[in-house]
Write a protein that holds these residues in place. Structure first.
Motif, PDB file in Angstrom:
ATOM      1  N   ARG A  10      17.193   6.032  26.592  1.00 56.51           N
ATOM      2  CA  ARG A  10      15.766   6.080  26.904  1.00 56.51           C
ATOM      3  C   ARG A  10      15.175   7.447  26.566  1.00 56.51           C
ATOM      4  O   ARG A  10      14.050   7.539  26.041  1.00 56.51           O
ATOM      5  CB  ARG A  10      15.528   5.744  28.379  1.00 56.51           C
ATOM      6  N   LEU A  11      15.913   8.491  26.846  1.00 56.54           N
ATOM      7  CA  LEU A  11      15.438   9.840  26.542  1.00 56.54           C
ATOM      8  C   LEU A  11      15.321  10.051  25.036  1.00 56.54           C
ATOM      9  O   LEU A  11      14.291  10.520  24.527  1.00 56.54           O
ATOM     10  CB  LEU A  11      16.397  10.869  27.141  1.00 56.54           C
ATOM     11  N   LEU A  12      16.369   9.689  24.295  1.00 57.60           N
ATOM     12  CA  LEU A  12      16.411   9.962  22.867  1.00 57.60           C
ATOM     13  C   LEU A  12      15.456   9.087  22.073  1.00 57.60           C
ATOM     14  O   LEU A  12      15.165   9.378  20.907  1.00 57.60           O
ATOM     15  CB  LEU A  12      17.842   9.815  22.357  1.00 57.60           C
ATOM     16  N   ASP A  13      14.955   8.027  22.679  1.00 53.58           N
ATOM     17  CA  ASP A  13      13.924   7.221  22.030  1.00 53.58           C
ATOM     18  C   ASP A  13      12.602   7.979  21.917  1.00 53.58           C
ATOM     19  O   ASP A  13      11.728   7.579  21.136  1.00 53.58           O
ATOM     20  CB  ASP A  13      13.686   5.924  22.809  1.00 53.58           C
ATOM     21  N   THR A  14      12.454   9.063  22.698  1.00 54.08           N
ATOM     22  CA  THR A  14      11.173   9.767  22.780  1.00 54.08           C
ATOM     23  C   THR A  14      11.235  11.221  22.335  1.00 54.08           C
ATOM     24  O   THR A  14      10.318  11.710  21.681  1.00 54.08           O
ATOM     25  CB  THR A  14      10.630   9.707  24.226  1.00 54.08           C
ATOM     26  N   VAL A  15      12.307  11.933  22.699  1.00 55.82           N
ATOM     27  CA  VAL A  15      12.365  13.378  22.454  1.00 55.82           C
ATOM     28  C   VAL A  15      12.993  13.667  21.097  1.00 55.82           C
ATOM     29  O   VAL A  15      13.538  12.778  20.433  1.00 55.82           O
ATOM     30  CB  VAL A  15      13.139  14.096  23.574  1.00 55.82           C
ATOM     31  N   ASP A  16      12.937  14.934  20.690  1.00 59.31           N
ATOM     32  CA  ASP A  16      13.439  15.333  19.377  1.00 59.31           C
ATOM     33  C   ASP A  16      14.814  15.987  19.431  1.00 59.31           C
ATOM     34  O   ASP A  16      15.509  16.028  18.410  1.00 59.31           O
ATOM     35  CB  ASP A  16      12.464  16.323  18.728  1.00 59.31           C
ATOM     36  N   THR A  17      15.207  16.502  20.587  1.00 60.95           N
ATOM     37  CA  THR A  17      16.415  17.307  20.686  1.00 60.95           C
ATOM     38  C   THR A  17      17.499  16.577  21.471  1.00 60.95           C
ATOM     39  O   THR A  17      17.301  16.254  22.646  1.00 60.95           O
ATOM     40  CB  THR A  17      16.116  18.656  21.387  1.00 60.95           C
ATOM     41  N   VAL A  18      18.621  16.318  20.826  1.00 62.71           N
ATOM     42  CA  VAL A  18      19.759  15.713  21.527  1.00 62.71           C
ATOM     43  C   VAL A  18      20.279  16.715  22.552  1.00 62.71           C
ATOM     44  O   VAL A  18      20.496  17.888  22.222  1.00 62.71           O
ATOM     45  CB  VAL A  18      20.876  15.338  20.543  1.00 62.71           C
ATOM     46  N   PRO A  19      20.463  16.318  23.816  1.00 60.74           N
ATOM     47  CA  PRO A  19      21.010  17.254  24.793  1.00 60.74           C
ATOM     48  C   PRO A  19      22.332  17.857  24.310  1.00 60.74           C
ATOM     49  O   PRO A  19      23.154  17.174  23.695  1.00 60.74           O
ATOM     50  CB  PRO A  19      21.227  16.385  26.041  1.00 60.74           C
ATOM     51  N   ALA A  20      22.510  19.136  24.587  1.00 62.55           N
ATOM     52  CA  ALA A  20      23.765  19.791  24.220  1.00 62.55           C
ATOM     53  C   ALA A  20      24.861  19.464  25.223  1.00 62.55           C
ATOM     54  O   ALA A  20      26.046  19.436  24.867  1.00 62.55           O
ATOM     55  CB  ALA A  20      23.560  21.303  24.139  1.00 62.55           C
ATOM     56  N   VAL A  21      24.471  19.205  26.473  1.00 63.00           N
ATOM     57  CA  VAL A  21      25.421  19.014  27.572  1.00 63.00           C
ATOM     58  C   VAL A  21      24.943  17.874  28.453  1.00 63.00           C
ATOM     59  O   VAL A  21      23.735  17.690  28.647  1.00 63.00           O
ATOM     60  CB  VAL A  21      25.536  20.313  28.411  1.00 63.00           C
ATOM     61  N   TYR A  68      11.874  17.144  30.172  1.00 66.76           N
ATOM     62  CA  TYR A  68      12.751  17.487  29.053  1.00 66.76           C
ATOM     63  C   TYR A  68      11.951  18.077  27.888  1.00 66.76           C
ATOM     64  O   TYR A  68      12.417  18.995  27.201  1.00 66.76           O
ATOM     65  CB  TYR A  68      13.541  16.274  28.594  1.00 66.76           C
ATOM     66  N   GLN A  69      10.751  17.564  27.670  1.00 70.48           N
ATOM     67  CA  GLN A  69       9.915  18.114  26.604  1.00 70.48           C
ATOM     68  C   GLN A  69       9.530  19.564  26.892  1.00 70.48           C
ATOM     69  O   GLN A  69       9.388  20.373  25.964  1.00 70.48           O
ATOM     70  CB  GLN A  69       8.683  17.237  26.410  1.00 70.48           C
ATOM     71  N   LEU A  70       9.390  19.912  28.161  1.00 71.45           N
ATOM     72  CA  LEU A  70       9.181  21.317  28.520  1.00 71.45           C
ATOM     73  C   LEU A  70      10.392  22.154  28.134  1.00 71.45           C
ATOM     74  O   LEU A  70      10.265  23.251  27.576  1.00 71.45           O
ATOM     75  CB  LEU A  70       8.883  21.440  30.016  1.00 71.45           C
ATOM     76  N   LEU A  71      11.583  21.608  28.391  1.00 71.49           N
ATOM     77  CA  LEU A  71      12.794  22.320  27.990  1.00 71.49           C
ATOM     78  C   LEU A  71      12.842  22.509  26.477  1.00 71.49           C
ATOM     79  O   LEU A  71      13.270  23.567  25.982  1.00 71.49           O
ATOM     80  CB  LEU A  71      14.039  21.561  28.465  1.00 71.49           C
ATOM     81  N   GLU A  72      12.408  21.504  25.729  1.00 77.73           N
ATOM     82  CA  GLU A  72      12.362  21.648  24.273  1.00 77.73           C
ATOM     83  C   GLU A  72      11.435  22.791  23.866  1.00 77.73           C
ATOM     84  O   GLU A  72      11.749  23.564  22.939  1.00 77.73           O
ATOM     85  CB  GLU A  72      11.896  20.342  23.626  1.00 77.73           C
ATOM     86  N   ARG A  73      10.311  22.927  24.539  1.00 82.38           N
ATOM     87  CA  ARG A  73       9.386  24.013  24.209  1.00 82.38           C
ATOM     88  C   ARG A  73      10.002  25.363  24.552  1.00 82.38           C
ATOM     89  O   ARG A  73       9.852  26.336  23.788  1.00 82.38           O
ATOM     90  CB  ARG A  73       8.053  23.822  24.947  1.00 82.38           C
ATOM     91  N   LYS A  74      10.705  25.451  25.667  1.00 82.39           N
ATOM     92  CA  LYS A  74      11.344  26.713  26.043  1.00 82.39           C
ATOM     93  C   LYS A  74      12.465  27.061  25.068  1.00 82.39           C
ATOM     94  O   LYS A  74      12.723  28.240  24.797  1.00 82.39           O
ATOM     95  CB  LYS A  74      11.871  26.627  27.475  1.00 82.39           C
ATOM     96  N   LEU A  75      13.131  26.052  24.543  1.00 87.74           N
ATOM     97  CA  LEU A  75      14.143  26.275  23.523  1.00 87.74           C
ATOM     98  C   LEU A  75      13.495  26.867  22.274  1.00 87.74           C
ATOM     99  O   LEU A  75      14.008  27.835  21.686  1.00 87.74           O
ATOM    100  CB  LEU A  75      14.849  24.957  23.197  1.00 87.74           C
ATOM    101  N   ALA A  76      12.365  26.323  21.866  1.00 81.79           N
ATOM    102  CA  ALA A  76      11.666  26.828  20.687  1.00 81.79           C
ATOM    103  C   ALA A  76      11.157  28.251  20.908  1.00 81.79           C
ATOM    104  O   ALA A  76      11.110  29.053  19.956  1.00 81.79           O
ATOM    105  CB  ALA A  76      10.499  25.900  20.343  1.00 81.79           C
ATOM    106  N   GLU A  77      10.811  28.581  22.137  1.00 82.73           N
ATOM    107  CA  GLU A  77      10.320  29.920  22.462  1.00 82.73           C
ATOM    108  C   GLU A  77      11.436  30.948  22.594  1.00 82.73           C
ATOM    109  O   GLU A  77      11.162  32.146  22.693  1.00 82.73           O
ATOM    110  CB  GLU A  77       9.522  29.881  23.771  1.00 82.73           C
ATOM    111  N   GLY A  78      12.696  30.488  22.637  1.00 86.34           N
ATOM    112  CA  GLY A  78      13.826  31.391  22.799  1.00 86.34           C
ATOM    113  C   GLY A  78      14.116  31.785  24.233  1.00 86.34           C
ATOM    114  O   GLY A  78      14.948  32.658  24.489  1.00 86.34           O
TER     115      GLY A  78
END
Length: 299
Positions: free
Chosen positions: A151-162, A124-134
Motif C-alpha cells: 500500500r505504501l509503495l503504490d504511492t511513495v517514491d522511495t522504497v524503505p531502507a529498513v 512517509y512523504q515528509l520523511l522523503e522530503r527530509k531525506l532530500a534535504e539531507g
C-alpha cells in the motif's frame, strides 16, 4: 567504526552496523549511562524513538561517550500521534531537537495505521522530503506487514531502507522477512533475543523463555557462549540487523561479544524451526490513535 563490527549496506548505499543498541523502556537516567557504556564498548548504532521518551537522554549519552558524532548511526522513529496534518514536520524537528543533532542517520515511521493509511503515507512523504534535504540519511518503517508495504509503495517514491519488526527464535516473522528481502529492504529485529515473551508472560499464552530452549542452550555450550549471544549471532548470520537492549554493563558487553564465531547452516535452520507463530508485541493491524491514544509532547 570498530574493526570487528559487521556492517550491512542499505538499499540507498548507506552502510550501518548490523548490531545496534536499543533503549526501549529504559528510564531517562538509565538511558544516559547505558548509551555511554554501549558506545565506549564498541557499539556504533543507537536506536531510539520519540515515543520512548528518552531521545534527549540518548543525545546526552552520545555526547558523554567521547565518540565523535560522525562515527555513530543514530536511529529514531516518528510516533503515530504525529502522522496527520502538519504534525510530521513538527515531530521530526522535535526529534532532532531532543537528540541535540542537526541530522539523523536513519528515521522510521514507528507503526502503520491501517485504518488511517492516508496519514501513514503523508508521514512517509515528509520523511522523503527530509531525506532530500539531507536531514536524514536513510528512511524506513517499523512493524509493516507485506500488505502495508504494498500500500505504501503504490504511492511513495522511495522504497524503505529498513523495516524494524519483532523477530526472535519464537517469532521469526518469516512472511515479513521474505517481503522485505524481495523489495530490497533490510529486516531489523526488535526484541531480538525474545525478551518480549519473558517480560510479558501475562499477555496471552506466551511462548516461554527461549534462553531455556535446549536447541539454544546446546549451541551455547558448544560455542562457549551465552544463549543471548547465540541468538544474536543467528540474526547476524541470516543477514538481519538486531537491536538488543540492556541497562546492565555486563550484558551490554556480552551482547556485543558475538563476532568471534558463526553458526552452521544446519544450526541456523534448527533455530528457525523454533518458531511458534506467537507474536509478543501488539498486532500492527490494530494500531491507530484511538487504540493507542498516547501522544508525544513536542513542545
Amino acid at each position: 567504526m570498530t574493526t570487528n563490527q559487521i556492517t550491512v549496506t542499505l538499499n540507498n548505499g548507506l552502510a550501518i552496523p548490523a548490531l545496534g543498541f536499543g533503549v526501549f523502556q529504559a528510564s531517562p537516567e538509565d538511558t544516559v549511562t547505558s548509551v555511554t557504556t554501549a558506545l565506549q564498548g564498541g557499539y556504533r548504532l543507537i536506536d531510539t524513538a520519540a515515543s520512548y521518551g528518552n531521545e534527549r537522554e540518548v543525545g546526552v549519552g552520545i555526547r558523554r561517550s567521547g565518540i565523535d558524532r560522525s562515527e555513530i548511526v543514530i536511529e529514531s522513529k516518528l510516533w503515530i500521534s504525529d502522522y496527520a496534518d502538519d504534525k510530521p514536520e513538527v515531530g521530526f524537528e522535535a526529534s532532532l531537537r531532543r537528540l541535540g543533532v542537526d541530522y539523523v542517520d536513519l528515521y522510521l515511521l514507528h507503526q502503520p495505521t491501517p485504518a488511517d493509511f492516508d496519514d501513514t503515507i503523508a508521514a512517509y512523504q515528509l520523511l522523503e522530503r527530509k531525506l532530500a534535504e539531507g536531514k536524514v540519511h536513510a528512511i524506513g518503517v517499523a512493524n509493516f506487514s507485506p500488505d502495508h508495504l504494498t500500500r505504501l509503495l503504490d504511492t511513495v517514491d522511495t522504497v524503505p531502507a529498513v523495516n524494524q519488526v519483532e523477530v526472535h527464535p519464537y517469532f521469526t516473522n518469516a512472511t515479513v522477512q521474505h517481503a522485505d528481502t524481495t523489495l530490497g529492504i533490510l529486516t531489523q529485529a526488535w526484541s531480538p533475543i525474545g525478551g518480549i515473551h519473558r517480560y510479558r508472560p501475562s499477555d496471552g499464552a506466551g511462548a516461554g523463555n527461549v534462553f531455556e530452549n535446549p536447541v539454544i542452550t546446546g549451541l551455547a555450550a558448544k560455542y562457549g557462549k551465552s544463549p543471548a549471544q547465540v541468538i544474536l549471532r543467528w540474526h547476524l548470520d541470516e543477514g538481519r540487523s538486531a537491536l538488543p537492549k540492556s541497562t546492565h554493563a555486563n550484558r551490554i558487553a556480552e551482547n556485543f561479544d558475538v563476532f568471534d564465531f558463526t553458526l552452521t547452516s544446519d544450526e541456523l535452520a534448527a533455530i528457525d524451526a523454533l518458531d511458534t507463530g506467537l507474536r509478543g508485541g501488539p498486532d500492527p493491524e490494530l494500531l491507530n490513535t484511538r487504540t493507542f491514544p498516547r501522544a508525544v509532547d513536542n513542545s
